[in-house]
Design an enzyme around this catalytic site. Structure first.
Site, short mmCIF file in Angstrom:
data_model
loop_
_atom_site.label_atom_id
_atom_site.label_comp_id
_atom_site.label_asym_id
_atom_site.label_seq_id
_atom_site.Cartn_x
_atom_site.Cartn_y
_atom_site.Cartn_z
N HIS A 30 0.79 -1.15 -0.06
CA HIS A 30 0.05 0.08 0.00
C HIS A 30 1.03 1.29 0.20
O HIS A 30 1.96 1.29 0.60
CB HIS A 30 -0.74 0.01 1.26
CG HIS A 30 -2.08 0.84 1.00
ND1 HIS A 30 -2.00 2.20 1.43
CD2 HIS A 30 -3.33 0.57 0.66
CE1 HIS A 30 -3.11 2.91 1.08
NE2 HIS A 30 -4.21 2.07 0.62
N ASP B 156 -8.18 -5.33 0.32
CA ASP B 156 -8.47 -6.38 -0.95
C ASP B 156 -7.87 -7.98 -0.66
O ASP B 156 -8.49 -8.53 -1.56
CB ASP B 156 -7.98 -5.63 -2.26
CG ASP B 156 -8.52 -4.36 -2.63
OD1 ASP B 156 -10.06 -4.38 -2.48
OD2 ASP B 156 -8.05 -3.60 -3.07
N1 CMC Z 1 4.22 -7.47 -4.75
C1 CMC Z 1 5.65 -7.42 -4.92
N2 CMC Z 1 6.26 -6.37 -4.87
C2 CMC Z 1 5.64 -5.15 -4.38
C3 CMC Z 1 4.30 -5.07 -4.29
C4 CMC Z 1 3.31 -6.56 -4.48
N3 CMC Z 1 2.35 -6.39 -4.15
N4 CMC Z 1 3.76 -4.10 -4.03
C5 CMC Z 1 4.83 -3.38 -3.82
N5 CMC Z 1 5.95 -3.98 -4.24
C6 CMC Z 1 7.43 -3.68 -4.35
C7 CMC Z 1 7.66 -2.75 -5.45
O1 CMC Z 1 8.08 -3.43 -6.55
C8 CMC Z 1 8.93 -1.88 -4.98
O2 CMC Z 1 9.89 -2.67 -4.81
P1 CMC Z 1 11.32 -1.77 -5.27
O3 CMC Z 1 11.55 -0.85 -4.14
O4 CMC Z 1 12.31 -3.07 -5.24
O5 CMC Z 1 11.46 -1.15 -6.63
C9 CMC Z 1 8.41 -1.52 -3.64
O6 CMC Z 1 7.62 -2.78 -3.32
C10 CMC Z 1 7.45 -0.37 -3.54
O7 CMC Z 1 6.26 -0.25 -4.27
P2 CMC Z 1 5.69 0.84 -5.27
O8 CMC Z 1 5.31 0.24 -6.48
O9 CMC Z 1 6.79 1.72 -5.23
O10 CMC Z 1 4.64 1.39 -4.38
P3 CMC Z 1 3.27 2.19 -4.41
O11 CMC Z 1 3.12 2.85 -3.35
O12 CMC Z 1 3.59 2.89 -5.86
O13 CMC Z 1 2.24 1.09 -4.84
C11 CMC Z 1 0.42 -0.61 -4.54
C12 CMC Z 1 1.28 0.82 -4.03
C13 CMC Z 1 -0.86 -0.96 -3.89
C14 CMC Z 1 -0.24 -0.24 -6.28
C15 CMC Z 1 1.44 -1.69 -4.90
O14 CMC Z 1 1.87 -2.04 -3.39
C16 CMC Z 1 0.74 -2.68 -5.44
O15 CMC Z 1 0.71 -2.78 -6.50
N6 CMC Z 1 -0.07 -3.85 -4.87
C17 CMC Z 1 -0.77 -4.74 -5.41
C18 CMC Z 1 -2.00 -4.31 -6.00
C19 CMC Z 1 -3.17 -4.16 -4.77
O16 CMC Z 1 -3.06 -4.98 -3.70
N7 CMC Z 1 -3.54 -2.92 -4.80
C20 CMC Z 1 -4.70 -2.69 -3.65
C21 CMC Z 1 -4.49 -1.44 -2.91
S1 CMC Z 1 -5.18 -1.31 -1.30
C22 CMC Z 1 -7.06 -1.01 -1.87
C23 CMC Z 1 -6.90 0.08 -2.80
O17 CMC Z 1 -6.58 1.16 -2.35
O18 CMC Z 1 -7.83 0.13 -3.72
#
Ligand code: CMC
Length: 444
Positions: free
Chosen positions: A321, A379
């Site tokens: 998140h 989720d």
């Molecule tokens: N699986 C594997 N690696 C992950 C994941 C994941 N689910 N989420 C984040 N990371 C890694 C990402 O690759 C990055 O690694 P590095 O620092 O080595 O590049 C690090 O963690 C930080 O991630 P980010 O993409 O910079 O984080 P963000 O804040 O931009 O993204 C997120 C947040 C929710 C989009 C992401 O965690 C994600 O894609 N999660 C899976 C989808 C999900 O469950 N979404 C629901 C969110 S909660 C309900 C809602 O708001 O709707």
């Protein structure tokens, strides 16, 4: 260029502290006020940065940017805390009901008994859709994704309710809010009915908000739907947990769309579009797809390895998140009530839940997830519960949109009523071509 904290004024209040920016080349200094909210990190006011220093800030994804002030929802991502108007989400999920939470989000206070009755009656009064709208549905293919139909139908509300489009009129703003909260269950149920080829079921105002939605979704003219208290309570809780979540992507979309003066129905349709993506509300559907593809705990290692592989776009859905660097408190509520609710629903053993627990256990011990503070989010468990209630997965994000409507509406109203509100207009760091002379077609 560097930024230093000016400790000369350290009184804690709404403001009083400053950071000073110093341009190392010219020696020019500029003080930026630090603003303090009721809770949470202080923020630096950069509104005069351009006029004083000729600078903009660069913040892709707005991770460091407070785009507005708000009284509605507070999140402490490090501690895993979520509050609406100061009330903890866990307490609201346990002790309140969805319409009461709607009232709280819209009005700032929990309703007294008479206020609650009047609010409930108002919402019930608006549950029907304009009769003409049923023809609107018929233009869609039956196999359309329910979210595709929902986006269009909600946007189309602005073509039907002309007496609640004037955003300068407080009465019309309220009317539009009530209409959206009231009509969303009817729209969601009709979207579902349309995609499975069953006739629409009219709303029944003798039923509660959640019961009415379940009845419109699952009853057919030939046979009623048996409303079970366990299902009603579980869905009520899911609605409460999804009601609002501060300035997330869809809410920011609603605010940005609304900042131009667009009508509220169009703004909520924009929010629904944003919610649809798998990184946001679409994740509940994606989690179930992932667990079903995994099938057995023997493949957990393989999926975790894929999630860690930077060459592979796969992510562990329902994990991570932007704000929470701890367990998402909404996931905590769902997880802790899961077994009880499943058993009340007559599901003694849900293999996908057992698989989800195993995946979570292994991920939370893995260095990759620990270092990045990736925990289950709301989720992760909601889809398993919704499936046990009988909802197909294509409806999961629709249910999220239904429940989040009140949050979008409350945030939209707060924005419109904010005297500091201006059109949302981010800037950019331009990396394109410098100026060049036009080349006529024959010379290219
Ligand atoms: N699986 C594997 N690696 C992950 C994941 C994941 N689910 N989420 C984040 N990371 C890694 C990402 O690759 C990055 O690694 P590095 O620092 O080595 O590049 C690090 O963690 C930080 O991630 P980010 O993409 O910079 O984080 P963000 O804040 O931009 O993204 C997120 C947040 C929710 C989009 C992401 O965690 C994600 O894609 N999660 C899976 C989808 C999900 O469950 N979404 C629901 C969110 S909660 C309900 C809602 O708001 O709707």
């Amino acid at each position: 260029m560097y930024i230093m904290l000016d400790t000369s004024k350290s009184s804690v209040g709404q403001s009083g502290d400053f950071v000073t920016i110093i341009d190392e080349r010219s020696g020019k200094k500029f003080r930026l006020a630090i603003m303090r909210g009721t809770m949470g990190s202080p923020v630096v006011d950069i509104s005069r940065l351009q006029s004083e220093m000729g600078l903009y800030t660069y913040d892709p994804g707005y991770g460091m940017t407070g785009s507005c002030s708000s009284d509605i929802t507070f999140i402490d991502g490090e501690k895993g805390v979520l509050m609406h108007r100061g009330y903890d989400i866990g307490e609201l999920a346990e002790q309140s009901d969805y319409l009461e939470v709607c009232y709280l989000l819209l009005n700032g206070e929990l309703p007294a008994r008479a206020e609650k009755e009047s609010f409930t009656a108002t919402i019930k009064y608006h549950t029907m859709l304009h009769d003409q709208m049923q023809y609107f549905f018929r233009g869609f293919r039956r196999d359309a994704h329910p979210m595709a139909v929902m986006v269009a139908v909600v946007g189309a509300l602005s073509a039907f309710y002309h007496d609640s489009l004037d955003i300068q009129d407080e009465g019309q703003r309220k009317l539009a809010s009530y209409r959206m909260i009231a009509k969303m269950p009817t729209i969601a149920a009709q979207v579902y009915k349309y995609t499975i080829g069953q006739p629409f079921v009219s709303p029944r105002n003798d039923l509660g908000y959640v019961e009415n939605f379940l009845n419109m979704t699952f009853s057919v003219p030939a046979e009623g739907y048996r409303l079970r208290p366990a299902v009603i309570r579980a869905l009520e809780r899911i609605f409460i947990l999804h009601a609002d979540h501060e300035q997330n992507a869809s809410t920011s979309t609603v605010r940005l769309a609304g900042s131009s003066g667009a009508n509220p129905f169009a703004c909520i349709a924009a929010g629904i579009s944003s919610l649809w993506g798998p990184a946001h509300g679409g994740a509940n559907e994606a989690v179930l797809n992932m667990l079903e593809e995994m099938q057995s705990a023997s493949r957990v290692g393989e999926f975790i390895a894929r999630a860690k592989d930077k060459q592979d776009p796969f992510r562990l859905m329902g994990f991570g998140h932007r704000v929470y660097k701890n367990y998402d408190p909404r996931a905590t509520v769902l997880r802790s009530s899961m077994r009880e609710v499943l058993s009340e629903l007559g599901v003694e053993r849900e293999p996908l839940f057992e698989l989800a627990l195993e995946l979570e256990k292994i991920a939370l011990q893995d260095k990759y997830f620990v270092e990045r503070k990736l925990f289950p989010n709301v989720d992760y468990y909601s889809g398993i519960l919704l499936r046990a209630m009988g909802f197909p997965r294509s409806m999961f994000t629709v249910l999220f949109a239904l429940a989040r409507t009140v949050g979008w509406v409350a945030q939209w109203r707060e924005m419109v009523e904010d005297p500091l509100q201006r059109i949302g207009r981010p800037r950019q760091l331009y990396l394109g071509s410098p100026p060049r002379a036009f080349v006529p077609l024959d010379d290219r």
